[in-house]
Design an enzyme around this catalytic site. Structure first.
Site, PDB file in Angstrom:
ATOM      1  N   ARG A   6       4.077  -5.328 -25.061  1.00  0.00           N
ATOM      2  CA  ARG A   6       3.128  -6.028 -25.945  1.00  0.00           C
ATOM      3  C   ARG A   6       3.619  -5.999 -27.381  1.00  0.00           C
ATOM      4  NH1 ARG A   6      -2.126  -3.240 -23.350  1.00  0.00           N
ATOM      5  NH2 ARG A   6      -2.558  -4.821 -21.769  1.00  0.00           N
ATOM      6  N   ARG A  17      -9.519   5.170 -21.877  1.00  0.00           N
ATOM      7  CA  ARG A  17      -8.831   5.568 -20.644  1.00  0.00           C
ATOM      8  C   ARG A  17      -9.122   7.026 -20.313  1.00  0.00           C
ATOM      9  NH1 ARG A  17      -5.360   2.320 -23.696  1.00  0.00           N
ATOM     10  NH2 ARG A  17      -4.676   0.421 -22.660  1.00  0.00           N
ATOM     11  N   ASP A  57       2.709  -1.191 -23.193  1.00  0.00           N
ATOM     12  CA  ASP A  57       2.423  -1.262 -24.635  1.00  0.00           C
ATOM     13  C   ASP A  57       3.665  -1.718 -25.398  1.00  0.00           C
ATOM     14  OD1 ASP A  57       1.458   1.030 -23.057  1.00  0.00           O
ATOM     15  OD2 ASP A  57       0.016   1.309 -24.657  1.00  0.00           O
ATOM     16  N   HIS A 111      -0.431   6.595 -23.548  1.00  0.00           N
ATOM     17  CA  HIS A 111      -0.789   5.208 -23.235  1.00  0.00           C
ATOM     18  C   HIS A 111      -2.275   5.124 -23.537  1.00  0.00           C
ATOM     19  CE1 HIS A 111      -1.495   1.432 -21.304  1.00  0.00           C
ATOM     20  NE2 HIS A 111      -2.243   1.963 -20.359  1.00  0.00           N
TER      21      HIS A 111
HETATM   22  P1  NAD Z   1      -9.309  -1.876  -8.879  1.00  0.00           P
HETATM   23  O1  NAD Z   1     -10.699  -1.344  -8.815  1.00  0.00           O
HETATM   24  O2  NAD Z   1      -9.091  -3.334  -8.787  1.00  0.00           O
HETATM   25  O3  NAD Z   1      -8.424  -1.204  -7.726  1.00  0.00           O
HETATM   26  C1  NAD Z   1      -8.440   0.149  -7.440  1.00  0.00           C
HETATM   27  C2  NAD Z   1      -8.175   0.285  -5.947  1.00  0.00           C
HETATM   28  O4  NAD Z   1      -8.052   1.671  -5.648  1.00  0.00           O
HETATM   29  C3  NAD Z   1      -9.296  -0.281  -5.068  1.00  0.00           C
HETATM   30  O5  NAD Z   1      -8.768  -1.229  -4.159  1.00  0.00           O
HETATM   31  C4  NAD Z   1      -9.847   0.949  -4.351  1.00  0.00           C
HETATM   32  O6  NAD Z   1     -10.318   0.679  -3.041  1.00  0.00           O
HETATM   33  C5  NAD Z   1      -8.631   1.859  -4.345  1.00  0.00           C
HETATM   34  N1  NAD Z   1      -8.964   3.280  -4.168  1.00  0.00           N
HETATM   35  C6  NAD Z   1      -9.930   3.996  -4.767  1.00  0.00           C
HETATM   36  N2  NAD Z   1      -9.921   5.272  -4.329  1.00  0.00           N
HETATM   37  C7  NAD Z   1      -8.913   5.376  -3.444  1.00  0.00           C
HETATM   38  C8  NAD Z   1      -8.392   6.433  -2.652  1.00  0.00           C
HETATM   39  N3  NAD Z   1      -8.906   7.652  -2.691  1.00  0.00           N
HETATM   40  N4  NAD Z   1      -7.349   6.158  -1.845  1.00  0.00           N
HETATM   41  C9  NAD Z   1      -6.797   4.930  -1.793  1.00  0.00           C
HETATM   42  N5  NAD Z   1      -7.257   3.884  -2.510  1.00  0.00           N
HETATM   43  C10 NAD Z   1      -8.302   4.111  -3.326  1.00  0.00           C
HETATM   44  O7  NAD Z   1      -8.677  -1.288 -10.238  1.00  0.00           O
HETATM   45  P2  NAD Z   1      -7.379  -1.831 -10.989  1.00  0.00           P
HETATM   46  O8  NAD Z   1      -7.800  -2.803 -12.008  1.00  0.00           O
HETATM   47  O9  NAD Z   1      -6.358  -2.187  -9.968  1.00  0.00           O
HETATM   48  O10 NAD Z   1      -6.926  -0.512 -11.777  1.00  0.00           O
HETATM   49  C11 NAD Z   1      -6.343   0.592 -11.081  1.00  0.00           C
HETATM   50  C12 NAD Z   1      -5.926   1.661 -12.068  1.00  0.00           C
HETATM   51  O11 NAD Z   1      -4.851   1.177 -12.882  1.00  0.00           O
HETATM   52  C13 NAD Z   1      -7.030   2.071 -13.061  1.00  0.00           C
HETATM   53  O12 NAD Z   1      -7.047   3.462 -13.262  1.00  0.00           O
HETATM   54  C14 NAD Z   1      -6.638   1.339 -14.333  1.00  0.00           C
HETATM   55  O13 NAD Z   1      -7.176   1.950 -15.499  1.00  0.00           O
HETATM   56  C15 NAD Z   1      -5.134   1.463 -14.253  1.00  0.00           C
HETATM   57  N6  NAD Z   1      -4.379   0.575 -15.135  1.00  0.00           N
HETATM   58  C16 NAD Z   1      -3.278   1.129 -15.698  1.00  0.00           C
HETATM   59  C17 NAD Z   1      -2.509   0.388 -16.581  1.00  0.00           C
HETATM   60  C18 NAD Z   1      -1.293   1.038 -17.215  1.00  0.00           C
HETATM   61  O14 NAD Z   1      -0.682   0.499 -18.140  1.00  0.00           O
HETATM   62  N7  NAD Z   1      -0.901   2.209 -16.741  1.00  0.00           N
HETATM   63  C19 NAD Z   1      -2.869  -0.945 -16.879  1.00  0.00           C
HETATM   64  C20 NAD Z   1      -3.997  -1.478 -16.260  1.00  0.00           C
HETATM   65  C21 NAD Z   1      -4.738  -0.709 -15.391  1.00  0.00           C
END
Ligand code: NAD
Length: 316
Positions: A153, A90, A150, A177
């Site tokens: 899980r 990450r 987490d 995380h």
């Molecule tokens: P994804 O690629 O499916 O979606 C990301 C979205 O962000 C896309 O639709 C994209 O168009 C949009 N985007 C990008 N830049 C942008 C901007 N400047 N303004 C507005 N929108 C914008 O990715 P995802 O699988 O949905 O993951 C999103 C984030 O969540 C990642 O950083 C991922 O690592 C994180 N995530 C966090 C957890 C957690 O526990 N915190 C768990 C899973 C994923």
């Protein structure tokens, strides 16, 4: 602060839309606005989700919108940005996602937002720090999803191991995380009995505890290897946080919270058990960590500090 149940989700990707879907199913809010740099995608998600409305438990508005919608929203959830690829940690997303999250925060604040930020974009502890610095909001109103996922899980795996309901497992993952998280096993209870005592009384090997933690730690990597991304679990975890806020629950969740010395650390965001109410962070639950767990926690915090110094502060 207003009292409506309107939220804006910035980022209509896998995580943002899984979260929206869980809101739709559970009837947690009155209005959801999807904002994405890809406007067509946000509109398509609006249309698809809205088709489910007749079967939802609660009347709700779902629409694709823009940053102007933040002016009267109670909560803005940031799920936009790059996600981990196979084998990627990450923390490797920090630089690119800092630029994205910074720009989003500025847009939200410039449109008059006065509510609570929730951040899911990874690395989530660092991105929470970015939102806090850029917005200038009180730290009680900037919350990262931290180790809420987490922790879920962990509880699920303990419940499977001991064959009890996960609802009766009171265990927490603390720290980043990510790869340096820890489980303070001495503070883990099943029902009202210490997990360690249950292990001793039943002659279960103590090494199994670390195996359970390893499985939590590895879960995201394994899911990404098998299906490229993780999103249902975090969608539910975000829903849990939102519900605690709107229902003024004073629930204890391991969100990423700004540290003011409660665990001997300052100036970073990291996952610790935190009491949440309608105003955001109410208080931090202070656990007396043993020496080994405190060292692990400090190590996790050092990683945060190094990353803040090396890349984040340069980009702000
Ligand atoms: P994804 O690629 O499916 O979606 C990301 C979205 O962000 C896309 O639709 C994209 O168009 C949009 N985007 C990008 N830049 C942008 C901007 N400047 N303004 C507005 N929108 C914008 O990715 P995802 O699988 O949905 O993951 C999103 C984030 O969540 C990642 O950083 C991922 O690592 C994180 N995530 C966090 C957890 C957690 O526990 N915190 C768990 C899973 C994923």
């Amino acid at each position: 602060m207003n009292t409506n149940r309107k939220i804006v989700i910035v980022g209509a990707g896998f995580v943002g839309t899984s979260f929206a879907y869980s809101l739709l199913n559970q009837g947690t809010v009155d209005e959801v606005v999807l904002v994405d740099i890809n406007k067509e995608k946000a509109k398509g998600e609006e249309m698809d989700l809205s088709d489910g409305l007749p079967y939802a438990p609660h009347k709700m508005n779902i629409k694709a919108g823009d940053y102007r919608d933040c002016s009267d929203a109670y909560i803005v959830v940031i799920t936009a940005g790059l996600a981990q690829k196979e084998g990627q940690s990450r923390l490797e997303l920090a630089e690119e996602n800092t630029k994205i999250v910074k720009e989003i925060t500025e847009n939200v604040v410039n449109n008059g937002f006065k509510g609570i930020f929730i951040i899911a974009t990874n690395p989530v502890d660092l991105m929470s720090y970015v939102v806090s610095k850029v917005s200038g909001f009180p730290t009680s109103r900037v919350i990262g999803s931290g180790t809420v996922l987490d922790t879920a899980r962990l509880r699920y795996l303990i419940a499977e191991y001991l064959e009890v309901s996960s609802k009766n497992v009171h265990a927490y993952i603390l720290g980043e995380h990510g790869d340096s998280s820890l489980v303070p096993w001495e503070h883990c209870y099943v029902g009202c009995k210490k997990m360690i005592e249950i292990m001793e009384d039943n002659n279960y090997p103590m090494e199994d505890l670390e195996k359970i933690h390893d499985n939590v730690w590895n879960a995201a990597y394994e899911i990404i290897e098998k299906k490229k991304a993780t999103y249902y679990g975090i969608g539910m975890a975000l829903n849990r946080i939102i519900k605690a806020i709107f229902d003024d629950e004073k629930a204890i969740l391991t969100i990423s919270t700004y540290q003011n010395g409660e665990y001997g650390q300052e100036g970073i965001y990291i996952g610790v058990p935190t009491i949440i109410d309608r105003d955001g962070v109410k208080d931090i639950l202070r656990l007396k960590l043993n020496e080994i767990d405190q060292e692990k926690f400090n190590h996790s915090c050092e990683i945060m500090k190094k990353n803040i110094k090396n890349s984040i502060d340069l980009l702000l």
